[in-house]
Design a protein around this motif. Structure first.
Motif, short mmCIF file in Angstrom:
data_model
loop_
_atom_site.label_atom_id
_atom_site.label_comp_id
_atom_site.label_asym_id
_atom_site.label_seq_id
_atom_site.Cartn_x
_atom_site.Cartn_y
_atom_site.Cartn_z
N LEU A 181 2.07 15.60 -13.34
CA LEU A 181 0.91 16.00 -13.90
C LEU A 181 0.15 14.71 -14.12
CD1 LEU A 181 2.25 18.85 -16.31
CD2 LEU A 181 0.93 19.14 -14.04
N MET A 182 0.45 13.88 -13.71
CA MET A 182 -0.36 12.37 -14.03
C MET A 182 -1.61 12.16 -12.99
SD MET A 182 0.74 10.76 -16.66
CE MET A 182 0.29 9.12 -16.41
N GLY A 183 -1.51 13.00 -12.06
CA GLY A 183 -2.46 12.93 -10.78
C GLY A 183 -3.82 12.55 -10.96
N LEU A 195 -8.69 10.03 -11.48
CA LEU A 195 -10.01 9.54 -12.14
C LEU A 195 -10.08 8.28 -12.80
CD1 LEU A 195 -10.38 13.09 -14.04
CD2 LEU A 195 -11.53 12.39 -12.04
N ILE A 196 -9.10 7.52 -13.04
CA ILE A 196 -9.12 5.94 -13.77
C ILE A 196 -8.68 5.27 -13.01
CG2 ILE A 196 -8.33 4.88 -15.61
CD1 ILE A 196 -8.06 7.51 -17.33
N VAL A 197 -7.95 5.22 -12.28
CA VAL A 197 -7.02 4.10 -11.59
C VAL A 197 -8.06 3.96 -10.13
CG1 VAL A 197 -5.22 2.94 -10.34
CG2 VAL A 197 -5.02 4.42 -12.67
N LEU A 198 -8.05 5.06 -9.60
CA LEU A 198 -9.06 4.97 -8.26
C LEU A 198 -10.37 4.16 -8.51
CD1 LEU A 198 -7.97 5.40 -5.44
CD2 LEU A 198 -9.35 7.63 -5.51
N PRO A 199 -11.21 4.53 -9.39
CA PRO A 199 -12.42 4.12 -9.60
C PRO A 199 -12.37 2.67 -9.81
CG PRO A 199 -12.31 6.14 -10.70
CD PRO A 199 -10.95 5.84 -10.33
N ALA A 233 0.84 -1.29 -0.12
CA ALA A 233 -0.13 -0.28 0.03
C ALA A 233 0.97 1.17 0.20
CB ALA A 233 -0.94 -0.03 1.10
N VAL A 234 1.89 1.09 0.84
CA VAL A 234 2.78 2.30 0.83
C VAL A 234 3.45 2.48 -0.41
CG1 VAL A 234 4.99 3.16 1.74
CG2 VAL A 234 3.33 2.16 3.46
N ALA A 235 3.87 1.41 -0.97
CA ALA A 235 4.47 1.81 -2.41
C ALA A 235 3.49 2.23 -3.30
CB ALA A 235 4.85 0.21 -2.77
N LEU A 245 3.75 5.68 -5.33
CA LEU A 245 3.71 5.61 -6.82
C LEU A 245 2.67 6.97 -7.19
CD1 LEU A 245 5.27 3.78 -8.67
CD2 LEU A 245 2.91 2.85 -8.94
N TYR A 246 1.44 7.23 -6.55
CA TYR A 246 0.46 7.99 -6.83
C TYR A 246 1.18 9.41 -6.50
CZ TYR A 246 -3.43 10.75 -6.05
OH TYR A 246 -4.29 11.96 -5.95
N ALA A 247 1.92 9.46 -5.28
CA ALA A 247 2.33 11.01 -5.26
C ALA A 247 3.40 11.31 -6.35
CB ALA A 247 3.14 10.84 -3.93
N LEU A 248 4.29 10.30 -6.71
CA LEU A 248 5.04 10.50 -8.01
C LEU A 248 4.56 10.76 -9.29
CD1 LEU A 248 8.02 8.15 -7.67
CD2 LEU A 248 8.08 10.42 -7.34
N SER A 249 3.30 10.00 -9.41
CA SER A 249 2.69 10.58 -10.69
C SER A 249 1.85 11.87 -10.58
CB SER A 249 1.62 9.33 -10.88
OG SER A 249 0.56 9.52 -9.79
#
Lengths: 394, 369
Positions: free
Chosen positions: A123-125, A130-134, A109-111, A115-119
């Motif tokens: 500008l990929m946040g 919008l896509i990965v989370l749902p 989960a931390v990894a 990854l999310y923080a990096l993205s």
């Protein structure tokens, strides 16, 4: 009040003075039409604030000293404490997970979060959000519930969760509608003059509350209908209307508290004793607090009163004043003690919940059979439980 | 012999029973003394002690023996499992608990004071200026609806100020820097602030309060300092990083509140940022050939402090004609400090800052580097 849901969950698992309750025919009190009288077994929480405080502070200190590695052990010890102190019909609940799978899941989960923080940084946040989370959220919820249920037991019979990814998607898709509407509304708000925005606010809030009720209903139904105690499935009997009226009443509570506070506060502002910027946040906090307390007690009541096992059911009788009073005491003591009261607050709230929830048994409690043993938990469940937001009722 | 309940793992049925240990073999007997199960103790999983909660002996086939008699289990096992036993001892030792409280508070303080600012500033550095600017977009439009009215300054005055300040904005603020005039809906309050996208807002009251054009210039330089150092972005990153770190370290969201004292530390971030912005302003003012004392005198007026000469004189014991600080002014201060839109709440420790700026202005330039 975000710190409290944990207790709500643990409370749901809890128990009471069983010897006495076994002898008391509950059906009389309820006037239930079923012919075989039901015995009411209140949940009872036997934990104590000081005892849990000591466990908790050691947990937090060791987690810090080990840079978070101990947190898996801490979680297990903490959950074990709440489960084992929750009694029903003379038997405690049991939390069975061992720390290592939890540690593994948390590492993944931390990894993922990193990854999310990096993205996010590149500008990929928004895309991730919008896509990965749902896509991922229903999977995480299903796996997390499966883990939590399997690790929960009473009388040496484990709970099970039979929900699937697709069922979770079906239960949760209205959330996406809410998200889209919210984004759209914010965009509209930014572009429109303030007067129009105010005009749009009421219908928007009403619509949002309706959708929230819909999601709450669908998700509760999903959770209960796919839960099982051993091989015995739970059934959820609530109707959408019940949830909608709760959410609308919550809105009404907010308006009412706002009006009452306004009547008290406006003269003070006009007299110049206090200024509006100072008092308005106080009024808003009071509104939010009252709405949270109202909604929590109402949804907990409808949740348990609608859940049933064949021949058995629950009775929950939380009250707005009771819960609000408990929360206020906890809040006050937590502030006064610079947060040291928080663990004891969890205990106090768990006890309040347990005291107001009962299990009504028609048949013997000896006849439940255990589910087939399942293979050791998959990594998916371990990751899912890392995102577990303490939403499990059992 | 320990009293408890036995279940076979196939259902919820339980029966009263006793557990006996002989020769490393654990045997569970029912009320009639018949053996229900017997297995080597080494093959059973015994739950560790946790306060006074029941203990369970779990057998390989899923059978379970549960007892509330913790003392008997401990005695039976003679030496408690060392690892979990240690935890139980920690949790029941008051000195250990007090040490733990100290560790938790100390760690929260260190985290808030050093780790979080460092990590958040690293992140801010990674963020492209466009991205930072996007965070501030629409902020002014949103606040316009709630907080502000259009400025009531005469057009000519606005044009004059824009013209005077244009050079500084271009030289120090970069291409995105832009000046806005507003007044608060609530009434006349002097304030100035910077948004992440480079917008700098001055209120009418602040403009009118200035006794010298260079005082406005000084305030604008201070706000450009906030923009250049990305203070708003860093502050919000720090705030969110702190919560996330606590959660990751402890796995408990509630622990974030144990660190309530660290809220005070978080306020000190702001003091640090004000100091940075002042430093920036002093350097810019000197480069422009303007005395940094203009910033100090403006701050004195904003803070309701006595002018410098009056303060110096009071320190030496001489009353000077002028405006000594009145008791009424200090009485009103408590509520004003809490006022979210007041200059005090956005710019704390004003007296300390004034003294520092005056000292820095008097010192040779290198100290400012």
């Amino acid at each position: 009040m975000n710190e409290h849901p944990a207790t709500g969950q643990s409370a749901s698992a809890l128990p009471a003075d069983t010897a006495a309750s076994r002898e008391k025919p509950a059906a009389a009190a309820e006037g239930a039409p079923e012919s075989p009288p039901r015995k009411t077994h209140p949940f009872e929480f036997r934990g104590n604030g000081l005892e849990y405080f000591k466990i908790w502070i050691v947990n937090v200190a060791l987690s810090i000293l080990t840079l978070g590695i101990y947190s898996a052990w801490a979680t297990v010890r903490s959950r074990r404490y709440f489960y084992a102190n929750t009694w029903l019909a003379g038997e405690p609940f049991e939390y069975l997970a061992s720390p290592l799978p939890i540690l593994k899941g948390r590492a993944v989960a931390v990894a993922l979060l990193a990854l999310y923080a990096l993205s996010n940084m590149y500008l990929m946040g928004e895309i991730v959000f919008l896509i990965v989370l749902p896509i991922a959220a229903p999977w995480l919820i299903v796996k997390g519930l499966a883990f939590r249920h399997r690790m929960s037991a009473w009388r040496n019979v484990q709970f099970r969760f039979h929900g699937t990814y697709l069922k979770a998607v079906a239960a949760l898709w209205p959330v996406l509608l809410i998200a889209a509407l919210s984004l759209g509304f914010v965009a509209l708000l930014v572009k429109s003059p303030p007067q129009l925005a105010l005009l749009l606010l009421l219908p928007y809030v009403l619509l949002l509350m309706f959708l929230a009720a819909w999601v709450g209903f669908r998700f509760s139904r999903f959770r209960v209908n796919y839960s099982a105690y051993g091989t015995t499935r739970f059934r959820f009997g609530a109707k959408l209307g019940g949830y909608v009226s709760i959410f609308m009443a919550t809105l009404g509570v907010g308006f009412f508290v706002g009006m009452v506070c306004g009547i008290v506060v406006f003269p003070l502002i006009l007299l110049g004793t206090f200024n509006a910027e100072l008092l308005l946040p106080v009024v808003t906090s009071a509104q939010i607090f009252a709405m949270l307390a109202f909604q929590k007690q109402a949804t907990t009541n409808i949740y348990f009163n609608s859940a049933a096992l064949p021949g058995h059911d629950f009775r929950a009788s939380l009250s707005f004043w009771g819960l609000a009073k408990t929360w206020l005491i906890c809040l006050f003591l937590a502030v006064v003690t610079l947060g040291l009261y928080l663990p004891a607050a969890r205990v106090r709230i768990a006890r309040y919940m347990a005291d107001h929830i009962a299990f009504r048994a028609r048949d013997s409690l000896e006849e439940f059979s255990a589910a087939e043993a399942q293979r050791a938990s998959a990594l998916g469940e371990q990751v899912g439980q890392a995102f577990d937001v303490e939403l499990s009722p059992f | 012999m320990i009293d408890g309940f036995f279940s076979d793992g196939r259902g919820s049925r339980r029966m009263p029973s006793t557990l006996q240990l002989a020769g490393g073999q654990a045997t569970v007997l029912d009320a009639a003394g018949r053996a229900l199960i017997s297995a080597p103790l080494a093959d059973t999983r015994i739950s560790s002690r946790l306060a006074s909660t029941p203990r369970s002996f779990r057998f390989a086939g899923g059978e379970q023996f549960v007892t509330s008699d913790n003392a008997a289990v401990d005695a039976l096992l003679r030496q408690p499992d060392s690892r979990w036993g240690l935890l139980q001892r920690l949790e029941s030792n008051y000195l250990a608990v007090i040490v733990c409280v100290a560790i938790v508070w100390g760690a929260a303080f260190l985290l808030a004071r050093y780790c979080v600012p460092w990590a958040a500033d690293q992140m801010a550095r990674q963020m492209s200026p466009e991205m930072a600017a996007r965070m501030g977009q629409g902020a002014l439009r949103l606040t316009d609806g709630v907080l502000f009215r259009p400025s009531a300054l005469p057009r000519e005055r606005q044009l004059q100020l824009r013209k005077q300040l244009q050079g500084v904005l271009e030289r120090y603020g970069g291409p995105a820097a832009k000046l806005h005039f507003r007044r608060f809906r609530r009434g006349p309050m002097p304030n100035a602030f910077a948004l992440p996208d480079g917008s700098i807002v001055l209120t009418d009251t602040l403009v009118k309060l200035a006794l010298h054009e260079n005082e406005i210039l000084a305030v604008v330089c201070h706000e450009i300092g906030h923009v250049q150092h990305r203070h708003l972005l860093r502050q919000s990153l720090r705030a969110s990083a702190f919560g996330a770190l606590i959660f990751l370290a402890t796995g408990e969201a509630s622990a974030a509140i144990v660190s309530l004292p660290t809220v005070l530390v978080a306020l000190s971030y702001r003091r640090e940022f004000e100091r940075e912005a002042d430093q920036f302003a002093i350097k810019a003012l000197i480069d422009e050939g303007v005395s940094p004392l203009h910033l100090a005198s403006m701050l004195r007026r904003l803070g309701g402090l006595a002018p410098r000469e009056a303060e110096d004189a009071a320190r030496e014991g001489n009353e000077v004609p002028g405006k000594p600080r009145t008791p009424a002014a200090s009485e009103g201060r408590f509520f004003r400090d809490l006022d979210a839109t007041d200059y005090f709440s956005t710019h704390p420790d004003i007296h300390e800052r004034v003294l520092w700026i005056e000292a820095a202005a008097a010192a040779p330039a290198p100290e400012l580097q």
